[in-house]
Design a protein around this motif. Structure first.
Motif, PDB file in Angstrom:
ATOM      1  N   GLY A  96     -18.133 -25.340  37.638  1.00  0.00           N
ATOM      2  CA  GLY A  96     -18.509 -26.745  37.541  1.00  0.00           C
ATOM      3  C   GLY A  96     -18.473 -27.368  36.155  1.00  0.00           C
ATOM      4  O   GLY A  96     -18.860 -28.516  35.987  1.00  0.00           O
ATOM      5  N   TYR A  97     -18.035 -26.624  35.157  1.00  0.00           N
ATOM      6  CA  TYR A  97     -17.903 -27.168  33.809  1.00  0.00           C
ATOM      7  C   TYR A  97     -16.419 -27.407  33.523  1.00  0.00           C
ATOM      8  O   TYR A  97     -15.683 -26.455  33.261  1.00  0.00           O
ATOM      9  N   PRO A  98     -15.951 -28.666  33.573  1.00  0.00           N
ATOM     10  CA  PRO A  98     -14.527 -28.925  33.385  1.00  0.00           C
ATOM     11  C   PRO A  98     -13.999 -28.557  31.992  1.00  0.00           C
ATOM     12  O   PRO A  98     -12.826 -28.269  31.837  1.00  0.00           O
ATOM     13  N   SER A  99     -14.857 -28.560  30.988  1.00  0.00           N
ATOM     14  CA  SER A  99     -14.436 -28.234  29.627  1.00  0.00           C
ATOM     15  C   SER A  99     -15.124 -26.956  29.171  1.00  0.00           C
ATOM     16  O   SER A  99     -16.351 -26.868  29.172  1.00  0.00           O
ATOM     17  N   VAL A 100     -14.318 -25.975  28.765  1.00  0.00           N
ATOM     18  CA  VAL A 100     -14.862 -24.682  28.349  1.00  0.00           C
ATOM     19  C   VAL A 100     -14.038 -24.141  27.188  1.00  0.00           C
ATOM     20  O   VAL A 100     -12.810 -24.251  27.185  1.00  0.00           O
ATOM     21  N   ALA A 101     -14.706 -23.555  26.214  1.00  0.00           N
ATOM     22  CA  ALA A 101     -14.048 -22.870  25.103  1.00  0.00           C
ATOM     23  C   ALA A 101     -14.867 -21.633  24.757  1.00  0.00           C
ATOM     24  O   ALA A 101     -16.094 -21.691  24.713  1.00  0.00           O
ATOM     25  N   ALA A 102     -14.182 -20.524  24.528  1.00  0.00           N
ATOM     26  CA  ALA A 102     -14.853 -19.277  24.183  1.00  0.00           C
ATOM     27  C   ALA A 102     -14.193 -18.684  22.944  1.00  0.00           C
ATOM     28  O   ALA A 102     -12.985 -18.843  22.742  1.00  0.00           O
ATOM     29  N   ALA A 103     -14.996 -18.001  22.127  1.00  0.00           N
ATOM     30  CA  ALA A 103     -14.478 -17.354  20.925  1.00  0.00           C
ATOM     31  C   ALA A 103     -15.233 -16.053  20.694  1.00  0.00           C
ATOM     32  O   ALA A 103     -16.454 -16.009  20.851  1.00  0.00           O
ATOM     33  N   PRO A 104     -14.507 -15.004  20.302  1.00  0.00           N
ATOM     34  CA  PRO A 104     -15.193 -13.753  19.965  1.00  0.00           C
ATOM     35  C   PRO A 104     -15.861 -13.870  18.606  1.00  0.00           C
ATOM     36  O   PRO A 104     -15.418 -14.623  17.741  1.00  0.00           O
TER      37      PRO A 104
END
Length: 190
Positions: free
Chosen positions: A107-115
């Motif tokens: 349900g979150y249209p915008s997502v960004a992940a980083a190690p």
């Protein structure tokens, strides 16, 4: 996330040159001994980076040296039982994309992940998500990577010391081993 929530005394935000995101400091000893201090620090972190990287969800995991993943915040995310990828010793881009897709499907249209990388090993993972579509562009991803870089020294220390036996300093561990050896010698001498 209440902005009036006080920071622990030594969790003041670092100064931020050139508009880089500010990351509050956390003493590793506090995180290991006091869950409330860790929760307060997490809230301060979320609030500190919100002006540079708006988010409805900021998730942070620690990868302890002994293995596994520990959710540092938000506590409510634990109920969702979100499975995060484990580094070997680093996360792969495909693992991050898959995690982003899972959160998008939730349900979150915008997502960004980083190690969060310390040396050659990933010691953590930070994920930002927003309910607004197409929120995160290249600048926002760069901001998240800067946050991850600023978290790396703290999370690196925390990852090394997380867990029961790992919390002891090398000096304490050597002293304990010496005491065990002395006890063994005393038993044999008698």
């Amino acid at each position: 996330m209440s902005p009036e929530l006080p920071l622990p005394s030594d969790s003041q935000p670092r100064s931020s040159p050139r508009g880089e995101p500010m990351v509050p400091l956390l003493r590793v000893e506090q995180a290991l001994e006091d869950g409330d201090a860790l929760a307060t620090w997490y809230t301060a972190l979320s609030n500190a980076i919100a002006p540079e990287l708006p988010h409805d969800l900021l998730a942070l995991w620690l990868y302890p040296a002994q293995g596994g993943a520990v959710l540092l915040g938000p506590e409510a995310l634990a109920a969702d039982d979100l499975s995060v990828p484990l580094p070997s010793p680093q996360l792969e881009a495909s693992q991050l994309r898959l995690l982003e897709d899972i959160v998008r499907d939730a349900g979150y249209p915008s997502v960004a992940a980083a190690p969060v990388r310390s040396g050659r090993r990933d010691v953590g993972l930070v994920l930002a998500a927003d309910l607004r579509p197409e929120r995160y562009g290249e600048d926002d991803r760069l901001t998240l990577e800067l946050v991850a870089q600023r978290l790396a020294p703290m999370l690196g220390r925390l990852a090394r010391q997380w867990g029961g036996a790992a919390r002891a300093t090398p000096q304490v561990a050597r002293t304990a081993a010496l005491m065990d050896a002395l006890a063994s010698l005393s038993a044999q001498a008698g």
